[in-house]
Motif scaffolding. Structure first.
Motif, short mmCIF file in Angstrom:
data_model
loop_
_atom_site.label_atom_id
_atom_site.label_comp_id
_atom_site.label_asym_id
_atom_site.label_seq_id
_atom_site.Cartn_x
_atom_site.Cartn_y
_atom_site.Cartn_z
N ILE A 67 -18.02 46.42 56.40
CA ILE A 67 -18.27 47.94 57.11
C ILE A 67 -17.72 48.91 56.05
N ASP A 68 -16.43 48.55 56.12
CA ASP A 68 -15.49 49.71 55.29
C ASP A 68 -15.98 49.73 53.91
N ALA A 69 -16.17 48.60 53.22
CA ALA A 69 -16.73 48.41 51.73
C ALA A 69 -17.90 49.31 51.51
N LEU A 70 -18.74 49.22 52.66
CA LEU A 70 -20.05 50.01 52.53
C LEU A 70 -20.08 51.52 52.67
N ARG A 71 -19.25 51.74 53.61
CA ARG A 71 -18.87 53.19 53.99
C ARG A 71 -19.13 54.35 52.87
N PRO A 72 -18.68 54.06 51.68
CA PRO A 72 -18.75 55.01 50.56
C PRO A 72 -20.22 55.41 50.27
#
Length: 197
Positions: A67-72
């Protein structure tokens, strides 16, 4: 033994991941985690009341990385169609990397994910919400034709349409010849459908 004052939930989760990689989910114990940390198993239980709670937390932590890696891709300023393509491509790459880069840990997390369906459901909801945010931006910019009330259902449909490229049940297919072309074809189809919705 290490000072228990410096023992944090994050350190315990890191150690648990290491123990799971080493022993697998069937043999890994809280005592093993405590041994890696140099503390008593009671110190671990002060942070996680049960072994099940610890396994749930480590599963959630592992899924949170995606989830964090896709946030950008959600917050970027590029056009929404480019961001959605990037998001789907990154999700596929992340899942493929996990499956191929650390197969023992991936197999372990497959077991843990099976035990923690509520964690998986929350994870999928977060991913679908990210897609919905991108779709909403695309709709505001006139790139996507999906009516606003249909955005959540459309985001879920995009998630399900690309299932073959992020659901670990299909991990064996991710290294097969032609999988990248198949992925591109599905993403192109999804984008055409969103533009004509």
């Amino acid at each position: 033994m290490a000072a228990t004052e410096s023992l944090t939930a994050e350190r315990i989760l890191e150690a648990t991941e290491e123990v799971l990689r080493r022993y697998g989910p069937a043999k890994a114990t809280v005592v093993d985690v405590a041994r890696v940390l140099g503390v008593s198993h009671g110190s671990v239980y002060r942070h996680f009341r049960t072994k099940a709670a610890l396994r749930e937390a480590v599963t959630e932590r592992w899924l949170r990385r995606t989830i964090d890696a896709l946030r950008p891709y959600v917050t970027a300023t590029e056009p929404a169609d480019e961001r959605l393509t990037g998001w789907l491509t990154a999700l596929f790459a992340l899942k493929r990397e996990k499956a191929g880069g650390d197969p023992e840990l991936m197999a372990t997390f497959q077991v843990l994910i099976g035990e923690n369906s509520a964690v998986v459901d929350r994870h999928e909801e977060h991913l679908v919400e990210q897609i919905a945010e991108i779709l909403a931006d695309g709709r505001r910019a006139g790139l996507f034709a999906t009516p606003e009330p249909e955005l959540p259902a459309t985001a879920r449909a995009v998630f399900h349409a690309t299932d073959r490229f992020h659901n670990p049940a299909h991990a064996a297919d991710w290294s097969q010849p032609g999988v990248d072309a198949a992925f591109t074809a599905v993403v192109d189809l999804v984008l055409r459908a969103l533009r004509r919705a």
